[in-house]
Design a protein around this motif. Structure first.
Motif, PDB file in Angstrom:
ATOM      1  N   GLU A  97     -43.347  37.458   4.359  1.00 38.02           N
ATOM      2  CA  GLU A  97     -42.380  38.551   4.332  1.00 38.02           C
ATOM      3  C   GLU A  97     -41.122  38.070   3.621  1.00 38.02           C
ATOM      4  O   GLU A  97     -40.670  36.942   3.856  1.00 38.02           O
ATOM      5  CB  GLU A  97     -42.046  38.930   5.778  1.00 38.02           C
ATOM      6  N   ARG A  98     -40.586  38.866   2.727  1.00 35.13           N
ATOM      7  CA  ARG A  98     -39.279  38.568   2.140  1.00 35.13           C
ATOM      8  C   ARG A  98     -38.292  39.517   2.788  1.00 35.13           C
ATOM      9  O   ARG A  98     -38.407  40.727   2.634  1.00 35.13           O
ATOM     10  CB  ARG A  98     -39.289  38.769   0.630  1.00 35.13           C
ATOM     11  N   ILE A  99     -37.364  38.975   3.519  1.00 34.28           N
ATOM     12  CA  ILE A  99     -36.418  39.817   4.243  1.00 34.28           C
ATOM     13  C   ILE A  99     -35.200  40.026   3.360  1.00 34.28           C
ATOM     14  O   ILE A  99     -34.536  39.067   2.959  1.00 34.28           O
ATOM     15  CB  ILE A  99     -36.066  39.182   5.602  1.00 34.28           C
ATOM     16  N   MET A 100     -34.945  41.255   2.990  1.00 30.94           N
ATOM     17  CA  MET A 100     -33.839  41.592   2.096  1.00 30.94           C
ATOM     18  C   MET A 100     -32.873  42.480   2.875  1.00 30.94           C
ATOM     19  O   MET A 100     -33.188  43.635   3.135  1.00 30.94           O
ATOM     20  CB  MET A 100     -34.348  42.374   0.883  1.00 30.94           C
ATOM     21  N   ALA A 101     -31.761  41.927   3.257  1.00 38.48           N
ATOM     22  CA  ALA A 101     -30.790  42.721   3.998  1.00 38.48           C
ATOM     23  C   ALA A 101     -29.399  42.433   3.456  1.00 38.48           C
ATOM     24  O   ALA A 101     -29.060  41.275   3.196  1.00 38.48           O
ATOM     25  CB  ALA A 101     -30.870  42.382   5.487  1.00 38.48           C
ATOM     26  N   ALA A 102     -28.617  43.467   3.257  1.00 41.28           N
ATOM     27  CA  ALA A 102     -27.253  43.281   2.758  1.00 41.28           C
ATOM     28  C   ALA A 102     -26.380  42.694   3.866  1.00 41.28           C
ATOM     29  O   ALA A 102     -26.560  43.000   5.043  1.00 41.28           O
ATOM     30  CB  ALA A 102     -26.702  44.622   2.306  1.00 41.28           C
ATOM     31  N   ALA A 103     -25.438  41.820   3.472  1.00 41.31           N
ATOM     32  CA  ALA A 103     -24.510  41.254   4.442  1.00 41.31           C
ATOM     33  C   ALA A 103     -23.603  42.360   4.979  1.00 41.31           C
ATOM     34  O   ALA A 103     -23.264  43.297   4.241  1.00 41.31           O
ATOM     35  CB  ALA A 103     -23.672  40.179   3.773  1.00 41.31           C
ATOM     36  N   ALA A 104     -23.201  42.240   6.234  1.00 40.29           N
ATOM     37  CA  ALA A 104     -22.306  43.242   6.822  1.00 40.29           C
ATOM     38  C   ALA A 104     -20.988  43.260   6.061  1.00 40.29           C
ATOM     39  O   ALA A 104     -20.441  42.215   5.719  1.00 40.29           O
ATOM     40  CB  ALA A 104     -22.062  42.905   8.290  1.00 40.29           C
ATOM     41  N   GLY A 105     -20.484  44.442   5.716  1.00 36.82           N
ATOM     42  CA  GLY A 105     -19.182  44.568   5.057  1.00 36.82           C
ATOM     43  C   GLY A 105     -19.248  44.380   3.550  1.00 36.82           C
ATOM     44  O   GLY A 105     -18.226  44.188   2.907  1.00 36.82           O
TER      45      GLY A 105
END
Ligand code: 2BA
Length: 123
Positions: free
Chosen positions: A107-115
């Motif tokens: 799995e490649r987890i792609m999540a934007a950083a908060a803020g």
């Protein structure tokens, strides 16, 4: 899917990484050292589809070469007065030592950083 783990000599690592990149394979290189020679080598790991494993082996064969190295053997236990003249032992190293492991999950987890994306509050 398979994880191909290849231990290669440092001199061959850049060529193999370039060939993998050109073949559109994702790969990670980890600096390592062999337990026998204690010399630096490189461990390259790449996650690929089962059908791509032979092609990865082809790239490894094309880029990794066998070399001869000389090792000084450990001194034997000697009696007082005995004399020992060490003579280096020849060993053949590489092309590569390759392990192929089954991947249970990828799995490649792609999540934007908060803020924001990669911008800290102070920037
Ligand atoms: P090294 O452990 O530094 O081994 C370098 C070379 O020394 C080996 O080349 C082999 O020719 C020789 N050698 C190693 N252990 C020996 C022993 N107990 N007696 C006599 N000669 C010995 P390669 O077989 O081409 O291995 C290159 C490197 O690949 C190794 O460096 C090690 O980092 C890795 N490697 C090899 N087999 C492995 C294994 N089963 N598991 C994990 N890593 C391995």
């Amino acid at each position: 899917m398979k994880l191909v783990v290849a231990v290669v000599q440092g001199k061959d690592a850049e060529g193999l990484m370039t060939a993998l990149r050109q073949g559109s394979y994702r790969a990670t290189q980890i600096n390592s050292s062999g337990g026998f020679l204690r010399e630096n080598n490189v461990t390259i790991i790449t996650g690929v589809n089962d059908a791509q494993v032979p092609d990865v082996f082809r790239l490894i064969r094309e880029n990794c070469y066998t070399r001869t190295q000389y090792v000084n053997p450990l001194l034997p236990i000697m009696e007082p007065g005995e004399f020992y003249m060490p003579s280096p032992v020849e060993v053949q190293v590489g092309g590569a030592t390759v392990f192929v492991l089954p991947i249970v999950r990828y799995e490649r987890i792609m999540a934007a950083a908060a803020g924001g994306i990669g911008v800290s509050a102070g920037d």
